[in-house]
Design an enzyme around this catalytic site. Sequence first.
Site, short mmCIF file in Angstrom:
data_model
loop_
_atom_site.label_atom_id
_atom_site.label_comp_id
_atom_site.label_asym_id
_atom_site.label_seq_id
_atom_site.Cartn_x
_atom_site.Cartn_y
_atom_site.Cartn_z
N SER A 85 -4.06 -7.10 -8.39
CA SER A 85 -3.18 -7.12 -7.22
C SER A 85 -1.71 -7.14 -7.57
CB SER A 85 -3.46 -8.37 -6.38
OG SER A 85 -4.82 -8.51 -6.18
N THR A 182 -1.55 -11.67 -4.77
CA THR A 182 -0.11 -11.61 -5.03
C THR A 182 0.35 -12.87 -5.74
OG1 THR A 182 0.40 -10.27 -3.11
CG2 THR A 182 2.14 -11.73 -3.86
N THR A 200 3.73 -7.93 -6.28
CA THR A 200 2.40 -7.48 -5.84
C THR A 200 2.28 -5.96 -5.90
OG1 THR A 200 0.78 -7.69 -4.04
CG2 THR A 200 3.04 -7.26 -3.39
N ARG A 210 2.99 2.37 2.73
CA ARG A 210 2.99 1.02 3.29
C ARG A 210 3.75 0.05 2.38
NH1 ARG A 210 1.08 -4.37 1.70
NH2 ARG A 210 0.50 -5.50 3.57
N THR A 233 0.93 -15.49 0.42
CA THR A 233 0.03 -14.45 -0.06
C THR A 233 -0.97 -14.17 1.06
OG1 THR A 233 -1.57 -13.82 -1.78
CG2 THR A 233 -1.47 -16.15 -1.20
N GLY A 234 -1.53 -12.97 1.02
CA GLY A 234 -2.47 -12.59 2.07
C GLY A 234 -1.99 -11.33 2.77
N1 ASP Z 1 0.94 -10.07 0.72
C1 ASP Z 1 0.55 -8.90 0.00
C2 ASP Z 1 0.80 -7.70 0.85
O1 ASP Z 1 0.53 -7.72 2.03
C3 ASP Z 1 -0.87 -8.87 -0.41
C4 ASP Z 1 -1.38 -10.04 -1.18
O2 ASP Z 1 -0.94 -11.16 -1.02
O3 ASP Z 1 -2.27 -9.82 -2.00
O4 ASP Z 1 1.22 -6.71 0.31
#
Ligand code: ASP
Length: 321
Positions: A85, A182, A200, A210, A233-234
């Site tokens: 990631s 991330t 990330t 994106r 994160t998320g």
């Molecule tokens: N927050 C990150 C994103 O939306 C993804 C992740 O946390 O893995 O790009």
Amino acid sequence: MKISRRDFVKTGSIFSGGLILNSALPQNLFPKSLIEGKKPIVLSTWAPNIKANEKAIEILLNDKSSLDAIEEGIKVTEADPNDHSVGYGGLPDAEGIVTLDASIMDWNGNAGSVAFLQNIMHPISVARMVMEKTSHVMLAGEGAKKFALQNGFKEENLLTEEAKQSWLNWKQTQNKNENHDTIGMLAIDNFGNMSGGVSTSGLAFKLHGRVGDSPIIGAAMFVDNEVGGAVATGNGEFVMRTLGAFLIVEKMREGLSSQKACEFAIERIYKTHKDLSNMNVSYLALSKTGELGAYSLKSGFTYCYTTQKENKSYTSDFLMK
Ligand code: ASP
């Protein structure tokens, strides 16, 4: 009562709840009595980033700045092909291209970020360079890459065989098995100064073009040396729509603990979104006094907390039980 300037500096934060009069304190210094014995501190998202924390604390124990610790710590994860990631080895977008987002912030409120960066191994270092060498905050895409190349970074293929195979499998199945790992990191150095960073490759198999929450200052990361910092994160879309990290720091400024502020920001996501399927968001916060907070919308979020005495991973509490 007559207050001399010296007394004012000493007692200012008590009189005002630390809000206004704190500006009379020498900038960049946390109240010593509160943080003494705890600093330096490193806090990062996800248990596997213990190795990044290890590097960061090593830097801090050598009396380097929290900014150096953030950069060097995050670089460990960016260079790891087994982390799918972040950076090298990160899963690509729907077109099989690895695109990277990162941001960094120091104790003076300086910030730098890169979005949609390709073929550069260390986006966190490019973000730092944007912060330190330009008058801008964010560079994106081709321009960010050009800037990196002009400043000594090499062009490299970041798509590993393993990541390519995952992408080819995804193309066959379109199985939305997204991963979120991330790295978001907060650090307080021996001088009491906080910095933060996040890096990330974003959501796996995202639409080409994106950009997530990571390069947006205040979304996935925010630091205010008078209050504290937060990282996320998320699924970045949920973090961007609620400006999570900034929200957490502002709630801490109002007096919430780091933990309560993380819970507040997760509840905000819970309240403002109807469809919470196939997603998760998790936050970490660190106050200026070294108090940490961790909270997630759903289960499974882990984080690493590192001081001179310990380097351990923990599992966060969560809302949707
Ligand atoms: N927050 C990150 C994103 O939306 C993804 C992740 O946390 O893995 O790009």
